[in-house]
Design a protein around this motif. Structure first.
Motif, PDB file in Angstrom:
ATOM      1  N   ALA A 174     -34.070  -8.924 -18.299  1.00  0.00           N
ATOM      2  CA  ALA A 174     -34.028  -7.895 -19.506  1.00  0.00           C
ATOM      3  C   ALA A 174     -32.660  -7.453 -19.544  1.00  0.00           C
ATOM      4  N   ARG A 175     -31.874  -7.367 -18.432  1.00  0.00           N
ATOM      5  CA  ARG A 175     -30.427  -6.859 -18.331  1.00  0.00           C
ATOM      6  C   ARG A 175     -29.523  -7.864 -17.452  1.00  0.00           C
ATOM      7  N   ILE A 176     -29.854  -9.258 -17.872  1.00  0.00           N
ATOM      8  CA  ILE A 176     -29.216 -10.086 -17.371  1.00  0.00           C
ATOM      9  C   ILE A 176     -27.583 -10.081 -17.709  1.00  0.00           C
ATOM     10  N   ALA A 177     -27.275  -9.648 -18.797  1.00  0.00           N
ATOM     11  CA  ALA A 177     -26.077  -9.348 -19.300  1.00  0.00           C
ATOM     12  C   ALA A 177     -25.240  -8.524 -18.334  1.00  0.00           C
ATOM     13  N   ASN A 178     -25.924  -7.329 -17.956  1.00  0.00           N
ATOM     14  CA  ASN A 178     -25.260  -6.372 -17.086  1.00  0.00           C
ATOM     15  C   ASN A 178     -24.953  -7.071 -15.827  1.00  0.00           C
ATOM     16  N   ALA A 179     -25.751  -7.583 -15.418  1.00  0.00           N
ATOM     17  CA  ALA A 179     -25.612  -8.504 -14.009  1.00  0.00           C
ATOM     18  C   ALA A 179     -24.462  -9.554 -14.041  1.00  0.00           C
ATOM     19  N   ALA A 180     -24.346 -10.292 -15.048  1.00  0.00           N
ATOM     20  CA  ALA A 180     -23.497 -11.201 -15.067  1.00  0.00           C
ATOM     21  C   ALA A 180     -22.273 -10.557 -15.342  1.00  0.00           C
ATOM     22  N   ALA A 181     -21.999  -9.473 -16.091  1.00  0.00           N
ATOM     23  CA  ALA A 181     -20.661  -8.738 -16.275  1.00  0.00           C
ATOM     24  C   ALA A 181     -20.228  -7.948 -15.007  1.00  0.00           C
TER      25      ALA A 181
END
Ligand SMILES: Cc1ncc(COP(=O)(O)O)c(C=O)c1O
Length: 361
Positions: A174-181
Motif C-alpha cells: 500500500a506504501r511501497i512507494a514510500n519504502a522505495a523512496a
C-alpha cells in the motif's frame, strides 16, 4: 474553497493533478470495458517496464481487495497466512481474509511492524500436520503499518527464509512507494523476493486504485489464468477499468524534467514532511513531554503524548490514536504526511502540538 489539512492518513490527501490529467486524457469517447482498453494496455506496459517482463498487473479498486485477491491467488483452501500482529490484513480488514478468502491469519508478534526470519519457525512445524492451517504464505508490509521500512537485506533474508520453507511471499505494498523512496531503490528492487505484490496507488496520489502484481516468473502462467476469475468473484473487477489504469500508469510513468516518476516525487515528499515533523518535535521529546514510539523511516510519525494535549490538537487537525499509551493518561498517536502536505502545514501542526503540550503541563 479553504484548503484543509490533516495528519490522519495519506488517503486524506487530494488527487495529484498529473493523475487527474491522466484520467481526463482517458476520458475520451467509448472504449472496451473490463480492461481490454487502451489505458489498460498502457498500464500493462508500465508494469512490465517497472517490475520486469515477467510481471503481470491486475487493477483493482482498493488495498483490501488487492490483498484478498493476492492471498487467495497464493493459497489453497487449507492455507494459513503468516503475518505480523500489526498487519493491515490482520487488524484493519474486518476479517476479510477469513470471511471472503476463507484463509486463517497466523500472527507473529512484532515491536516495530517488521518480522525476522527466525520467527517463521513458530509455524513451520505445522507444515504437513492436517490438524493445522498450513502456513503456505508469508505476508509482509513495506513500508510497515508502523512507518518502519525493511532494509533490502532484511527483506531478502525474510523472503529467502520463507521460500526455503516452501512458503510463497505476498507483499502488502500500500506504501511501497514510500519504502522505495526511503531506501533509494526502484520499485522492483523494493519487492526483494516477493511473489505477489499489492501495489498501492491511493496513498501515493491516486484517486482510487491499486493493482495485484504477479512478480514470480513461475507463477505467471497459472495466475494469468486464475486471477481474472478471482478478481471478478471477489468483486474487484472494474468495468470502466481505463480510469483506474490511467491513474496507476500516471504514478509509474509521468516524469518531471529531472526524469523522476510521479510515484517517487510524491513518496519522497511525503517522507520528507514526516522527517520535518519529527525534527520539529525533537526538542519536546528531549524535554520528555512527548515520546517517539517508533523510528520515522517513511511518512509516519508515532508518538505518545498526554490525552488532553492530543485532544486539544485534534480541535484543528484530525489524526488517529493508534492505541492507548503505555503511561496512564497518554495516547499513542499516528501522524501521517502525504504528497500534498506542505512545509507550512507541518510547521503549523508542530506549533499546535507545542502549544497544547505547554497548556497540558
Ligand atoms: C498497510 C495497508 N494495507 C492496505 C491498506 C488498504 O486499504 P483500503 O482497503 O482502505 O484501500 C491500507 C490502508 O490503510 C494500509 O495501511
Amino acid at each position: 474553497m479553504n484548503r484543509t489539512v490533516h495528519f490522519a492518513s495519506d488517503n486524506y490527501a487530494a488527487v495529484h493533478p498529473e493523475v487527474m490529467a491522466a484520467m481526463a486524457a482517458a476520458n475520451e469517447g467509448h472504449d472496451v470495458a473490463y480492461g481490454a482498453d487502451a489505458a489498460t494496455a498502457a498500464f500493462d506496459a508500465a508494469i512490465a517496464s517497472t517490475f520486469g517482463e515477467q510481471a503481470l498487473g491486475f487493477p483493482v479498486f482498493n488495498g483490501t481487495g488487492a490483498n484478498i485477491v493476492s492471498l487467495m491467488a497464493l493459497s489453497p483452501r487449507w492455507g494459513g497466512i503468516v503475518a505480523s500482529e500489526h498487519a493491515h490484513i490482520n487488524v484493519d480488514e474486518n476479517g476479510a481474509p477469513e470471511r471472503v478468502g476463507g484463509l486463517k491469519i497466523l500472527q507473529l508478534p512484532s515491536v516495530d511492524g517488521r518480522l525476522h526470519p527466525d520467527q517463521l519457525a513458530r509455524y513451520a512445524g505445522d507444515l504437513g500436520d492436517e490438524h493445522r492451517a498450513q502456513p503456505v504464505v508469508l505476508s509482509v508490509t513495506q513500508s510497515t503499518e508502523l512507518g518502519t521500512v525493511y532494509s533490502l537485506e532484511a527483506m531478502a533474508d525474510l523472503t529467502y527464509a520463507a521460500h526455503e520453507l516452501g512458503m510463497r511471499v505476498h507483499m502488502d505494498g500500500a506504501r511501497i512507494a514510500n519504502a522505495a523512496a526511503a531506501l533509494g531503490v526502484s520499485l522492483r528492487e523494493a519487492t526483494a523476493g516477493a511473489d505477489v505484490l499489492s501495489f498501492g496507488g491511493t496513498k501515493n496520489g491516486a484517486m482510487l486504485g491499486e493493482a495485484v502484481v504477479v512478480l514470480a516468473e513461475d507463477l505467471r502462467s497459472s495466475l494469468a489464468h486464475d486471477l481474472p476469475y478471482l478478481r471478478k468473484a471477489t468483486m474487484q473487477l472494474g468495468s470502466k477499468m481505463r480510469y483506474v489504469s490511467a491513474q496507476l500508469s500516471a504514478l509509474l510513468t509521468s516524469t518531471d524534467l529531472a526524469g523522476d516518476p510521479l510515484w517517487l516525487r510524491n513518496a519522497r515528499h511525503a517522507n520528507a514532511m514526516a522527517a520535518r515533523l519529527r525534527e520539529a518535535l525533537a526538542p519536546l521529546a528531549q524535554a520528555g513531554v512527548l515520546r517517539f514510539t517508533q523510528p520515522t523511516e517513511s511518512n509516519a510519525v508515532f508518538v505518545e503524548l498526554p490525552r488532553t494535549a492530543a485532544d486539544a490538537v485534534r480541535a484543528a487537525f484530525r489524526f488517529y490514536d493508534w492505541q492507548a499509551g503505555a503511561t496512564p493518561g497518554t495516547v499513542e498517536a499516528r501522524w501521517m504526511c502525504a504528497w500534498d502536505t506542505t512545509a507550512e502545514d507541518v510547521d503549523g501542526f508542530a506549533r499546535a502540538i507545542t502549544e497544547a503540550l505547554e497548556t497540558a503541563r
